[in-house]
Scaffold this active site. Structure first.
Site, mmCIF file in Angstrom:
data_model
loop_
_atom_site.group_PDB
_atom_site.id
_atom_site.type_symbol
_atom_site.label_atom_id
_atom_site.label_comp_id
_atom_site.label_asym_id
_atom_site.label_seq_id
_atom_site.Cartn_x
_atom_site.Cartn_y
_atom_site.Cartn_z
ATOM 1 N N THR A 1 0.727 -3.388 4.038
ATOM 2 C CA THR A 1 2.172 -3.212 3.868
ATOM 3 C C THR A 1 2.592 -1.751 3.985
ATOM 4 O O THR A 1 1.796 -0.833 3.809
ATOM 5 C CB THR A 1 2.610 -3.720 2.495
ATOM 6 O OG1 THR A 1 1.835 -3.053 1.500
ATOM 7 C CG2 THR A 1 2.406 -5.223 2.384
ATOM 8 N N CYS B 1 -4.215 -0.718 0.013
ATOM 9 C CA CYS B 1 -3.240 -1.279 -0.916
ATOM 10 C C CYS B 1 -2.376 -0.158 -1.486
ATOM 11 O O CYS B 1 -2.891 0.788 -2.083
ATOM 12 C CB CYS B 1 -3.913 -2.020 -2.064
ATOM 13 S SG CYS B 1 -2.682 -2.681 -3.213
ATOM 14 N N ASN C 1 -10.475 -3.346 1.706
ATOM 15 C CA ASN C 1 -9.085 -2.966 1.462
ATOM 16 C C ASN C 1 -9.015 -1.494 1.087
ATOM 17 O O ASN C 1 -9.218 -1.121 -0.064
ATOM 18 C CB ASN C 1 -8.510 -3.844 0.343
ATOM 19 C CG ASN C 1 -7.051 -3.543 0.062
ATOM 20 O OD1 ASN C 1 -6.476 -2.632 0.647
ATOM 21 N ND2 ASN C 1 -6.463 -4.297 -0.838
#
Lengths: 265, 306
Positions: free
Chosen positions: B196, B132, B129
């Site tokens: 996102t 984020c 990740n």
């Protein structure tokens, strides 16, 4: 396992309560019986009409009643979701998952005080109907809208009940004084259960702390999923850890959560 | 006509179907096991984990927006050791691909996490990740700079042994192809895109942000066009399998991502919309393929006339 499956349920009724349309903001939604093997008053369901992609989430509602006649949810129109829900017609189908979370303690031999603020009265209907000794129950209900808009008449007769209609400044203080008196009366050997707006729950939590009463409070936080995954509905527990209201609650022992995160618990 | 072939072959990993669930939307899988058979999924990506437990951001953390939602959870998680001890033994990892999503604030920490998780037989792949938007350190900061993205990818790949490494890309960049190339050049086996989009929502009456963190990550059907565009660009930039993520809610969405070149997909916000969404998809995808006369995903993949 099977009882939490997500189901599509038919709407049997969706009618305004205590007021005529279109002004009503209070509704009773009756869905076909989901065939649950068991549920506990205080648990909730996630409800999502087929309202398309614009509204992303389902909406959480406490279970008002549930039996072979249907699953009943009592709701107040407060936003986009409940406005849409109020327009759902009988015969339409709605996605429902539940029963979710942890409900209220049921203690047959314990005098139990039910403290409800506004729409928070809903889960206590099912609680009283399911209780093995309803004569042990005492409901103190504070509300701002006329009484007819709430499911107050649905309580079985053996329940001692009183309502406090807040119409003038000062009424709230009278209601809270009565709540305090009853919490104290139940402190030694009773059980106190509360459901309502957060400031009311804070007050009950403080009274339980002051009197040593055993108390449970039902929280409602904004949530996306209802199953513990989105981590949107978390609240600090007594140790400062953030726990999901949907799975660790919505009913908590009042000393297990910190409702004033600014203050150390 | 025989049943369509839904299987997906990826580097070091074969999925029975293209349906995975996205990190942070499916808990540790266990939360959803009453709504369907976890083993019926192609796989699922665990909630992002760090070395130490994290409490995440203050509330409110989520807000509903038109065709989507914002979240600023901030990677609340129980920590890698608790995941390994308490969650992994309960997962049906022999029947489906369990993917660990890793979050750290330095390349060294990423390496440590990779060592811990790659050693676990339950874990089929590592997802890194670097995207984020809701944490102050690491997170998207790594994913917005090709050099940093390369360093982190290398740190994980060097310690992952034979466990395949997926790098999850952020759409909040000027040139996603440049980040994709940096990950590819440093050993990534696959890419997932997208995480996102940064966004915000406000309350007009109270004059406050609707998230305590002010900014959050936008997800849901609203971002599907952005995700499709990113998958398309990334597939053209690098020769790695891509897992499409972003607003996927139905079988048609899944096949659109395959058409644009994705090997598999992750279902995210749709898991909140209805908790059995992912479980219903493999059957619905097979039915739609049947209807469209598509025998296998390979036959459809990357055939967009553009």
């Amino acid at each position: 396992m099977d009882r939490q499956r997500c189901r599509t349920l038919k709407v049997l009724e969706n009618r305004p309560v205590g007021q005529s349309e279109p002004a009503s903001r209070f509704f009773e939604l009756v869905l076909e019986w989901p065939g649950w093997s068991r549920w506990t008053p205080g648990q909730f369901v996630m409800v999502r009409p087929d309202w398309g992609a614009e509204l992303t989430w389902a909406r959480p509602f406490s279970i008002c009643r549930a039996d072979e006649r249907g699953l009943v949810v009592f709701y107040q129109v407060v936003g986009r979701g409940t406005e849409r829900l109020a327009r759902v017609a009988p015969g339409e189908e709605i996605a429902v998952w539940g029963p979710l979370g942890r409900g209220f303690a049921v203690e047959e031999d314990t005098p139990t005080l039910l403290l409800a603020g506004g729409i928070g009265v809903a889960p206590f209907v099912g609680y009283a109907l399911a209780h093995p000794a309803p004569e042990k129950l005492h409901l103190v209900f504070g509300h701002r809208e006329p009484l007819a808009r709430y499911p107050f008449a649905a309580f079985p007769a053996p329940v001692a009940k009183e309502n406090w209609h807040e119409q003038n400044p000062g009424d709230l203080q009278s209601f809270l004084a009565r709540v305090r008196e009853q919490v104290a009366a139940h402190a030694a050997s009773g059980l106190v259960l509360a459901c309502g707006p957060l400031p009311f729950l804070r007050a009950v939590q403080a009274m339980a702390r002051d009197t040593g009463a055993r108390a449970q409070i039902s929280l409602e936080n904004r949530m996306a999923c209802g199953v513990g995954a989105c981590l949107g509905c978390v609240t600090p527990d007594a140790d400062g850890h953030r726990v999901q209201v949907c799975t660790h609650g919505p009913v908590f022992w009042s000393d297990a959560v910190n409702l004033d995160p600014e203050k150390p618990s | 006509m025989s049943a369509p072939d839904l299987s997906v072959r990826l580097p070091g990993l074969t999925l029975k179907n293209p349906v995975l669930t996205a990190s942070g939307t499916f808990g540790y899988g266990l939360e959803f096991s009453v709504y369907g058979d976890l083993a019926s999924l192609g796989g699922f990506v665990l909630k992002g984990m760090s070395l130490a437990p994290r409490e995440g951001n203050p509330m409110p953390r989520v807000a509903e927006t038109a065709c989507g939602m914002l979240n600023a959870v901030g990677l609340q998680n129980v920590g890698a050791e608790a995941v390994i001890r308490e969650k992994l033994p309960r997962l049906p990892w022999r029947e489906t691909a369990v993917v660990a999503n890793l979050y750290a604030t330095s390349a060294d920490e990423f390496g440590e996490l990779a060592v811990l998780l790659a050693a676990r037989p339950e874990i089929a792949a590592l997802e890194v990740n670097i995207s984020c938007p809701n944490v102050r350190h690491g997170g998207a900061a790594f994913g917005q700079d090709p050099e940093q993205a390369g360093l982190v990818t290398r740190a994980v790949k060097d310690r992952a042994g034979k466990t395949p490494v997926i790098v999850k890309l952020s759409p909040n960049v000027t040139d996603i192809a440049a980040i994709a190339r940096a990950a590819a050049d440093n050993g990534a086996d696959m890419l997932s895109c997208i995480n996102t989009l940064t966004g915000m929502a406000v309350d007009l009456e109270r004059r406050t942000p609707r998230l305590a963190n002010v900014f959050g990550g936008l997800s849901g059907p609203a971002i599907k066009p952005v995700a499709l565009r990113c998958v398309h660009q990334v597939r053209r930039a690098v020769d790695l399998p891509v897992i499409g993520v972003g607003g996927i809610a139905c079988a048609r969405d899944v096949l659109e991502f395959i058409l644009v070149g994705a090997h598999a997909v992750q279902i995210g916000t749709a898991n909140f919309t209805r908790p059995d969404t992912a479980f219903r998809l493999p059957g619905e995808i097979a039915a739609l393929m049947d209807k469209l006369g598509i025998q296998s995903l390979d036959e459809l993949r990357g055939t967009l006339k553009a």
